[in-house]
Design an enzyme around this catalytic site. Structure first.
Site, PDB file in Angstrom:
ATOM      1  N   ASP A  53       0.839  -1.075  -0.097  1.00  0.00           N
ATOM      2  CA  ASP A  53      -0.037   0.104  -0.032  1.00  0.00           C
ATOM      3  C   ASP A  53       0.978   1.261  -0.016  1.00  0.00           C
ATOM      4  OD1 ASP A  53      -2.063   1.650  -0.199  1.00  0.00           O
ATOM      5  OD2 ASP A  53      -3.174   0.690   1.636  1.00  0.00           O
TER       6      ASP A  53
HETATM    7  C1  NOJ Z   1      -4.146   3.848   0.225  1.00  0.00           C
HETATM    8  C2  NOJ Z   1      -5.317   2.764   0.380  1.00  0.00           C
HETATM    9  O1  NOJ Z   1      -5.111   2.130   1.362  1.00  0.00           O
HETATM   10  C3  NOJ Z   1      -5.533   1.703  -0.709  1.00  0.00           C
HETATM   11  O2  NOJ Z   1      -6.609   1.151  -0.753  1.00  0.00           O
HETATM   12  C4  NOJ Z   1      -5.245   2.333  -2.085  1.00  0.00           C
HETATM   13  O3  NOJ Z   1      -5.183   1.596  -3.269  1.00  0.00           O
HETATM   14  C5  NOJ Z   1      -3.945   3.361  -2.340  1.00  0.00           C
HETATM   15  N1  NOJ Z   1      -3.827   4.200  -1.219  1.00  0.00           N
HETATM   16  C6  NOJ Z   1      -3.942   3.846  -3.708  1.00  0.00           C
HETATM   17  O4  NOJ Z   1      -4.791   5.055  -3.839  1.00  0.00           O
END
Ligand code: NOJ
Length: 741
Positions: free
Chosen positions: A287
């Site tokens: 993430d």
């Molecule tokens: C953080 C989020 O937790 C995740 O779900 C997402 O895909 C990414 N950012 C990218 O935007």
């Protein structure tokens, strides 16, 4: 001899299941192509394939690099997210293909969670449809639109089970239940990926957030997770396994630590379970800056250390952290980083680029003509409207206040969400545009035309204390035949980084509804929100409550369809609605206690000031018609391992209009080697019945229905009695007891 042959056959069968379940795996020629490409790549080019940067189109995390174009041109980045539209992505792709030494195409990702431009209801709402086929269609539409806009990869489905409504990200998943969550996960993967990833209208899915992100302590986003291995395997992992078995091509690590080790450097999760136990051959992305965050977690000394830990644990691609980008090259030279890990990671990424057909034609996805033809097309809007109708849950309907008549003389439409476009998109609405959203007021106008005098008054804001608009709202109600009042949350109150410590209606919205109720007019409350709300007063006082979530682009038309009876509501709650926050976590599949609540016995499990039961249980939802359940019957009283038995029950539509009912099957093991939940959903069927019609519903009970992680952690049934409950929600009262031998 026989045993060896049987073992061989079993092995071949398991290999073939594995292969068929991972349709993205290249054939021999593909592997050869990837081998030869790998052999040509410099270390820097390899690290580029392990690097994912955001564009500056969209902000979905705390930091932003601005020089991503430069990195693309130098081959230092293999994937870009938050960039979209055919024209923009083609230009970036051209840089990667034409300006870099090997011309390896970029992979474009985005959070296409509940639609790209045609926005569907938030995922929690979609799950309330209990309709995997409809959810699959919704994901298909999202894939059609986003691939036309040059995307190859969606960061979905989000399959985190969560039992804490404070956590804002419940809006993004399928709720509290393992079985329903798994069915929804599979539907979404199928919808996004289709049967053939190389087609220009299918895309990679990325199942997230691995793992147990939804178990954040106190429902606070990004907070610690500390759960037993049993709970991890019983509750949090099954939807991931289901999504991967359905072919999900990539997986995202979660921000949280799990029992002391951040998920992003958790070899138990990423190597032992994901690669060894499950045989996953796709790629693992982190993430957003979650490698870097290990320093703050206190499990890595600095970014460089965190990167090494992540690499060793099995991470293939670093999202936005620039840790692999900054340190990996040097770490290989000093011998700290193992080049075999890097080769493996790059291979995993290249495989998926190959599966998408990008090496054949790097420009096959984005297409302006297709963008014009499919994005926000009438057909897609129709699908979104249909999905929004299916997602709504009728929580209360006293004296059949609903459906409203279309020949009302005057109707008051009140509330801060009644003529609101932006909030109806819900969080994570990708390229959805507020201006394209049909509000509730507009939907009602579309339905009623000029025949009804419609008075709209906002009444109050979602937040804040001002009651200045009450008087006008009350006046409009007084002269109307009925009142529709839309209250709830702003879209930004759920989603990422949007936990709430108070899950009641914000601001003075409750007071507004109560003021309207005092007019004595029939008041219909339409809720728009991204999480369960504690609404005991509404439940007691309002005659009708419709949970409409954030319904997306066509929300207003869909709600009007339900309010005026063109669609008979059929949604069921995918998550428990508590009476108050003090009961949280509150979920139906709870374990028994040694001292079950007894009103007359002080020393039993209860609160001094609150009931144990929820306001609205999991699986609950009314219809404009009524359904009666006959006696549950079984074709035989017991079964063995490779055996099955059938449970049948007759369901009758006892009302005056056609409707859909979701017949739910719950199981309880009476005595186990470990304690088992009071009941667990193990199957459901959605049936359509005309007024007066009856249908016999059959559930086939197999060993799988009765299996659980036993004390020895084997997943299997145990000899003994099981109770099967069947009915219209998690309080289903029809039951039969069977024996497993
Ligand atoms: C953080 C989020 O937790 C995740 O779900 C997402 O895909 C990414 N950012 C990218 O935007």
């Amino acid at each position: 001899m026989t045993t060896t042959r049987q073992a061989l056959i079993a092995m071949l069968m398991s290999i073939s299941t594995l292969l068929s379940a991972q349709p993205f795996l290249p054939d021999a020629a593909g592997e050869q192509f990837i081998d030869s490409l790998l052999s040509l790549m410099t270390l820097e080019e390899k690290i580029g394939q392990m690097t994912l940067f955001t564009s500056d189109w969209d902000v979905t995390g705390p930091t932003l690099r601005t020089d991503y174009r430069d990195d693309v041109a130098k081959g230092k980045v293999g994937a870009i997210f938050n960039a979209h539209t055919a024209a923009y992505n083609r230009e970036l792709q051209r840089m990667a293909v034409e300006q870099t030494r090997l011309g390896i195409p970029l992979l474009f990702g985005y959070d296409v969670i509940h639609g790209y431009r045609t926005i569907f209801p938030i995922s929690l709402g979609e799950a309330a449809s209990w309709d995997p086929a409809a959810v699959e269609r919704a994901a298909r539409v999202a894939a059609e639109e986003s691939t036309a806009a040059g995307l190859h990869w969606t960061f979905a489905p989000m399959v985190d089970i969560s039992r804490d409504p404070r956590w804002g990200r419940v809006m993004e998943g399928s709720g509290e239940d393992v079985y329903l969550g798994s069915r929804m996960a599979v539907a979404r993967v199928r919808g996004f990926q289709g049967d053939d990833l190389s087609l220009p209208n299918t895309m990679l899915s990325c199942v997230k957030h691995y793992a147990a992100y939804g178990a954040a302590q106190a429902g606070r986003d990004y907070h610690t997770v500390d759960i037993s291995d049993r709970v991890l395997r019983e509750t949090y992992l099954p939807p991931f396994k289901a999504a991967l078995d359905a072919g999900a091509a990539s997986i995202m690590t979660s921000f949280n630590e799990l029992n002391g080790i951040p998920a992003t450097a958790n070899a138990y999760l990423l190597r032992d379970i994901l690669r060894e136990e499950w045989g996953f051959k796709g790629f693992v992305v982190t993430d957003y800056t979650s490698i870097n965050e290990m320093v703050m977690h206190g499990s890595a000394a600095d970014d460089a250390d965190a990167g090494l830990q992540a690499l060793r644990a099995g991470v293939d691609m670093d999202m936005q952290g620039a840790v692999f980008y900054n340190y990996l090259g040097q770490q290989v030279k000093t011998g700290q980083a193992d080049i075999r890990h890097i080769n493996e990671a790059v291979r995993n990424v290249l495989r998926l680029k190959y599966a998408l057909g990008l090496f054949e034609d790097p420009y096959r996805y984005g297409d302006e003509n297709r963008e014009k033809a499919v994005i926000l097309s009438a057909a897609h809007r129709a699908e979104a409207r249909d999905m929004a109708r299916r997602s709504m849950v009728l929580l209360k309907n006293e004296r059949n206040v609903l459906p409203l008549s279309t020949s009302l003389r005057r109707l008051a439409v009140i509330g801060p969400l009644a003529d609101n476009q932006a909030d109806l998109l819900g969080a994570w609405h990708a390229d959805g545009k507020a201006a394209e959203v049909v509000t509730l007021l507009q939907g009602i106008k579309n339905k009623l035309g000029n025949t009804t005098d419609i008075r709209y008054v906002k009444g109050c804001e979602v937040t804040g204390n001002s009651q200045a608009g009450f008087e006008e709202a009350i006046a409009a109600a007084r002269i109307s035949d009925a009142v529709v009042v839309a209250v709830g949350e702003h879209e930004w109150m759920s989603g990422e980084a949007a936990s709430r410590s108070d899950i009641r209606l914000p601001g003075v919205q409750l007071e507004l509804v109560q003021a309207l109720l005092r007019t004595g007019k029939p008041v219909v409350v339409v809720l728009m929100n991204g999480r369960p709300l504690a609404i005991p007063e509404l439940a007691a006082q309002a005659p009708a409550i419709l949970e409409a979530w954030f319904g997306g682009t066509e929300a207003g038309n869909a709600i009007a369809d339900v309010l005026f009876g063109d669609y008979n509501p059929s949604g069921k709650l995918p998550i428990t609605f508590p009476r108050s926050l003090g009961q949280v976590p509150l979920f139906y599949a709870a374990k028994p206690t040694g001292r079950p609540r007894d009103e007359n016995n002080k020393y039993t499990s209860k609160y001094l000031d609150e009931a144990n039961t929820p306001l609205y249980p999991f699986g609950y939802g009314l219809s404009y018609t009524t359904f009666a359940y006959g006696q549950a019957a079984i074709d035989k009283p017991s079964m063995k391992l490779n055996d099955s038995l059938q449970l049948t029950i007759t369901v009758t539509n006892t009302g005056k209009r056609a409707g859909e009912e979701t017949v739910q099957l719950y199981v309880r093991d009476k005595v186990g080697s470990v304690t088992r939940p009071l009941r667990e959903l193990r199957d459901f069927q959605k049936i359509q019945l005309q007024a007066g019609e009856s249908q016999q519903v059959t559930f086939v009970i197999t060993a799988e229905t009765l299996s659980f992680f036993r004390a020895d952690m084997n997943y299997a049934p145990e000899a003994g009695e099981y109770i099967l409950f069947v009915g219209s929600d998690s309080n289903a009262s029809q039951s039969v007891t069977i024996r497993f031998e």
